[in-house]
Write an enzyme that holds these catalytic residues in place. Structure first.
Site: not given
Length: 101
Positions: A62-64, A91
């Site tokens: 995952h990332c932003r 996120i």
């Protein structure tokens, strides 16, 4: 194959052991994280040796918002990883889900 934040949250809430990685930058991780192992996207090629044993296991990234983790997913798949899952919405979507609960 991607993973929705609902499934990820359910699995994290159960305390399931996951191969879970965050490809954001260190300062983003320090501000807020989900407990994933931090490997910034630009450093991913340097970590292939440590990820190699997971080549056929599920890896969740995952990332932003899902963009960088999508790039990480494509990179790992190009290196022969067979079960890399990108968290849709990143996120931001995960925190939104928590706020709704």
């Amino acid at each position: 194959m991607d993973i929705k934040v609902e499934e990820l949250k359910e699995r994290l809430d159960k305390g399931e052991a996951l191969n879970f990685y965050d490809v954001r930058e260190e300062h983003e991780y320090e501000e807020d994280n989900l407990g994933a192992t931090l490997i910034p996207l630009a450093e991913l090629p340097d970590h292939l040796d440590e990820l190699e044993p997971l080549k056929d296991e599920e890896i969740i990234i995952h990332c932003r918002s899902g963009a960088r983790s999508g790039k990480a997913q494509a990179f790992l798949e190009s290196r022969g990883f067979t079960n890399v899952r990108n968290v849709i919405g990143g996120i931001l979507a995960y925190r939104e889900l928590e706020e709704e609960a």
